[in-house]
Design an enzyme around this catalytic site. Structure first.
Site, mmCIF file in Angstrom:
data_model
loop_
_atom_site.group_PDB
_atom_site.id
_atom_site.type_symbol
_atom_site.label_atom_id
_atom_site.label_comp_id
_atom_site.label_asym_id
_atom_site.label_seq_id
_atom_site.Cartn_x
_atom_site.Cartn_y
_atom_site.Cartn_z
ATOM 1 N N GLU A 112 0.835 -1.213 0.000
ATOM 2 C CA GLU A 112 0.000 0.000 0.000
ATOM 3 C C GLU A 112 0.862 1.253 0.000
ATOM 4 O OE1 GLU A 112 -0.217 -2.660 1.899
ATOM 5 O OE2 GLU A 112 -2.181 -2.912 2.802
ATOM 6 N N CYS B 126 -2.089 -2.865 7.366
ATOM 7 C CA CYS B 126 -1.461 -2.731 8.689
ATOM 8 C C CYS B 126 -1.621 -1.300 9.205
ATOM 9 C CB CYS B 126 0.011 -3.129 8.614
ATOM 10 S SG CYS B 126 1.082 -1.847 7.924
HETATM 11 N N1 THU Z 1 2.196 -6.339 4.123
HETATM 12 C C1 THU Z 1 1.716 -5.484 3.181
HETATM 13 O O1 THU Z 1 2.272 -5.343 2.089
HETATM 14 N N2 THU Z 1 0.613 -4.758 3.500
HETATM 15 C C2 THU Z 1 -0.030 -4.827 4.702
HETATM 16 O O2 THU Z 1 -0.900 -4.001 4.972
HETATM 17 C C3 THU Z 1 0.300 -5.889 5.629
HETATM 18 C C4 THU Z 1 1.609 -6.552 5.420
HETATM 19 C C5 THU Z 1 3.418 -7.082 3.813
HETATM 20 C C6 THU Z 1 4.596 -6.648 4.627
HETATM 21 C C7 THU Z 1 5.462 -7.880 4.577
HETATM 22 O O3 THU Z 1 6.237 -7.849 3.404
HETATM 23 C C8 THU Z 1 4.469 -9.027 4.488
HETATM 24 O O4 THU Z 1 3.247 -8.445 4.068
HETATM 25 C C9 THU Z 1 4.245 -9.772 5.791
HETATM 26 O O5 THU Z 1 3.943 -8.912 6.814
#
Ligand code: THU
Length: 160
Positions: free
Chosen positions: A75, A112
């Site tokens: 994101e 997240c």
């Molecule tokens: N991740 C995302 O790309 N977006 C989120 O909102 C949650 C987590 C990614 C970060 C990391 O590379 C992987 O997912 C595991 O946390």
């Protein structure tokens, strides 16, 4: 003393076909972005597609790093790139899709906290809500109407 209950609305689509053709196309772009995620550590791949007010779509995928905190979520890769390419252009919708090498992601993964905070910054700046479309690899699609909805009591520049 006062007590307040906060609530917000989500729209849950049982399947992709229930969405408009435009929203389906945006999700397809997020899926295509997801396939280029660099996620050798978590094996959790995320793709994002940002639809701008000028009709442009900017994509991103998560980019991990051997020094874990140096990586970035899909994101933020997408939204920062969108802001860099089209400064002053509002963001309408962000489609996000997640997949894992270990299991089938059959329900949407929520952004997240750091990504919510980053997207809130742009939503506050543009004074227009950013809509989210969230999906796993398969299964239902969840629509959120604004970032503020999913980051209640958020911190923004009004506190500074
Ligand atoms: N991740 C995302 O790309 N977006 C989120 O909102 C949650 C987590 C990614 C970060 C990391 O590379 C992987 O997912 C595991 O946390």
């Amino acid at each position: 003393m006062q007590k307040q209950k906060l609530s917000f609305e989500l729209t849950i689509f049982d399947e992709l076909a229930e969405l408009s053709k435009k929203d389906q196309a945006l999700i397809s772009k997020a899926v295509a972005a997801r396939l280029h995620a660099y996620a050798p550590y978590s094996n959790f791949q995320v793709g994002a597609a940002v639809l701008m007010e000028n009709g442009k779509v900017v994509i991103g995928s998560n980019q991990e790093n051997a020094s874990y905190p140096s990586g970035l979520c899909a994101e933020r890769v997408a939204v920062f790139q969108a802001a860099a390419l089209y400064p002053g252009v509002s963001i309408k919708t962000v489609a996000i899709t997640a997949a894992s090498i270990h299991h089938m992601v059959d329900s949407p993964a929520a952004p997240c906290g750091n990504c919510r905070q980053s997207m809130l910054e742009y939503e506050t700046k543009q004074k227009k809500p950013i809509r989210l479309l969230l999906m796993g690899e398969t299964g239902n699609v969840v629509q959120c109407n604004s970032i503020a909805d999913i980051l209640p009591l958020g911190f923004d520049s009004s506190f500074l």
